[in-house]
Design an enzyme around this catalytic site. Structure first.
Site, PDB file in Angstrom:
ATOM      1  N   GLY A 101       0.832  -1.206   0.000  1.00  0.00           N
ATOM      2  CA  GLY A 101       0.000   0.000   0.000  1.00  0.00           C
ATOM      3  C   GLY A 101       0.856   1.241   0.000  1.00  0.00           C
ATOM      4  O   GLY A 101       2.075   1.203  -0.192  1.00  0.00           O
ATOM      5  N   PHE A 105       3.938   8.314   4.716  1.00  0.00           N
ATOM      6  CA  PHE A 105       5.390   8.173   4.755  1.00  0.00           C
ATOM      7  C   PHE A 105       5.937   7.830   3.382  1.00  0.00           C
ATOM      8  O   PHE A 105       6.999   8.299   2.981  1.00  0.00           O
ATOM      9  CB  PHE A 105       5.729   7.072   5.761  1.00  0.00           C
ATOM     10  CG  PHE A 105       7.186   6.932   6.072  1.00  0.00           C
ATOM     11  CD1 PHE A 105       8.047   6.308   5.189  1.00  0.00           C
ATOM     12  CD2 PHE A 105       7.700   7.398   7.268  1.00  0.00           C
ATOM     13  CE1 PHE A 105       9.389   6.156   5.484  1.00  0.00           C
ATOM     14  CE2 PHE A 105       9.040   7.242   7.579  1.00  0.00           C
ATOM     15  CZ  PHE A 105       9.874   6.627   6.685  1.00  0.00           C
ATOM     16  N   VAL A 108       4.788   0.973   0.898  1.00  0.00           N
ATOM     17  CA  VAL A 108       5.026  -0.142   1.822  1.00  0.00           C
ATOM     18  C   VAL A 108       5.037  -1.438   1.018  1.00  0.00           C
ATOM     19  O   VAL A 108       4.136  -1.691   0.214  1.00  0.00           O
ATOM     20  CB  VAL A 108       3.940  -0.214   2.922  1.00  0.00           C
ATOM     21  CG1 VAL A 108       4.238  -1.364   3.883  1.00  0.00           C
ATOM     22  CG2 VAL A 108       3.862   1.104   3.684  1.00  0.00           C
ATOM     23  N   ASP A 219      -1.811  10.689  16.059  1.00  0.00           N
ATOM     24  CA  ASP A 219      -2.498  10.257  14.835  1.00  0.00           C
ATOM     25  C   ASP A 219      -3.129   8.872  15.028  1.00  0.00           C
ATOM     26  O   ASP A 219      -2.966   7.981  14.193  1.00  0.00           O
ATOM     27  CB  ASP A 219      -1.528  10.236  13.655  1.00  0.00           C
ATOM     28  CG  ASP A 219      -2.263  10.248  12.311  1.00  0.00           C
ATOM     29  OD1 ASP A 219      -3.438  10.672  12.275  1.00  0.00           O
ATOM     30  OD2 ASP A 219      -1.653   9.850  11.298  1.00  0.00           O
TER      31      ASP A 219
END
Length: 316
Positions: A101, A105, A108, A219
């Protein structure tokens, strides 16, 4: 007689030399083993300033906010650093077939090592100016914090512009995959939902109260709760987390980080955050777990409220 004594003396000296050589060799091997244990080895040459800074950060056992918590003298910098080549081979040159996904950041990836261990590789996007700060946050915080309801960091990779973090692989993906899918959420019967809520709460209590570092995550949301093979929840994504002093109650920031629909009002409007900010986000998440509805996609037929507003009206 003198010859016999000479020979005897000679063998004594030979034995002493061999013993000294053996002890020296043993010390060298022990030192090498210690270096191997730390595994803080930068692969490749042509280091950038950021690489040197991060490696110094790991080796010297420094923190993002070094004055915000005491140093107990323990060496917590035992962080494994994989070579870029190793990860490149493991992901088949970052093939899309291995892509799990994409988050804030970066990308992945998932891969199975030769040891049959499955890993998740989070690759920093080169276009993220904030990414280096988030990388350092995750690298240091997750390596220092150990709890069954926090995702485990296995190692990292630094090579030129490539910055990657390697985690234990969570086969059941994130909580939002189950919650907000009409078919998948049927697998979350009440006992399992309660178990997930309890696990997230335990992880937060650890962060806020029982860990050596007092951490505000900032978060907490369904997408940042990963599920292992037994559907145990693990809090992930510490890129926006902040370390508090033990006697610090709240802090203020000019830059708001996180996901709007999970933010407490004082944080979203004034930039004030504290333990209460995480508790508010957890409350929103708990309502979503109970209802299988997204806070920002919930609309009442009469008043078009979000999920939190709807529940508040029912409560009143």
């Amino acid at each position: 007689m003198q010859t016999l004594q000479t020979r005897k003396s000679k063998w004594i000296w030979i034995g002493i030399v061999i013993a000294i050589a053996f002890v020296t060799f043993s010390n060298i091997m022990c030192y090498c083993c210690q270096l191997r244990k730390r595994k803080v080895v930068l692969q490749g040459h042509n280091e950038t300033m950021e690489e040197k800074e991060l490696c110094n950060l790991v080796i010297s056992n420094r923190y993002i906010d070094v004055n915000e918590f005491p140093n107990d003298g323990k060496d917590g910098s035992n962080i494994t650093i994989f070579s870029y080549k190793c990860i490149e081979v493991a992901t088949n040159n970052f093939s899309l077939e291995n892509k799990l996904g994409e988050g804030g950041f970066g990308l992945v990836y998932m891969r199975t090592l030769l040891t049959s261990q499955q890993i998740a590789i989070k690759r920093l996007s080169r276009n993220l100016g904030q990414g280096i700060i988030e990388f350092k946050n995750e690298l240091i915080l997750i390596s220092k914090l150990q709890h069954m309801n926090l995702v485990k960091l296995l190692c990292c990779c630094i090579f030129g512009e490539e910055w990657m973090l390697v985690y234990e692989y969570m086969p059941n993906k994130s909580l939002d995959y189950f919650l907000f899918d009409s078919n998948q959420n049927k697998l979350l019967y009440w006992k399992k939902r309660f178990k997930i809520i309890k696990g997230i709460a335990q992880g937060l209590i650890y962060l806020h109260k029982y860990s050596r570092l007092k951490v505000i995550h900032r978060d907490i949301k369904a997408g940042n709760i990963l599920l292992d093979q037994s559907m145990n929840p693990k809090i992930s994504d510490f890129g926006m987390a902040r370390i508090f002093k033990q006697n610090e109650v709240e802090a203020n920031t000019n830059k708001i980080f996180g996901t709007l629909y999970y933010m407490s009002p004082e944080y979203a409007m004034e930039g004030v955050f504290s333990i209460k900010s995480d508790v508010y986000s957890f409350g929103v998440l708990m309502l979503e777990i109970v209802s299988s509805r997204k806070n920002n996609n919930f609309y009442d037929n009469e008043h078009a409220l979000n999920l939190v507003g709807y529940v508040r009206n029912i409560y009143c």
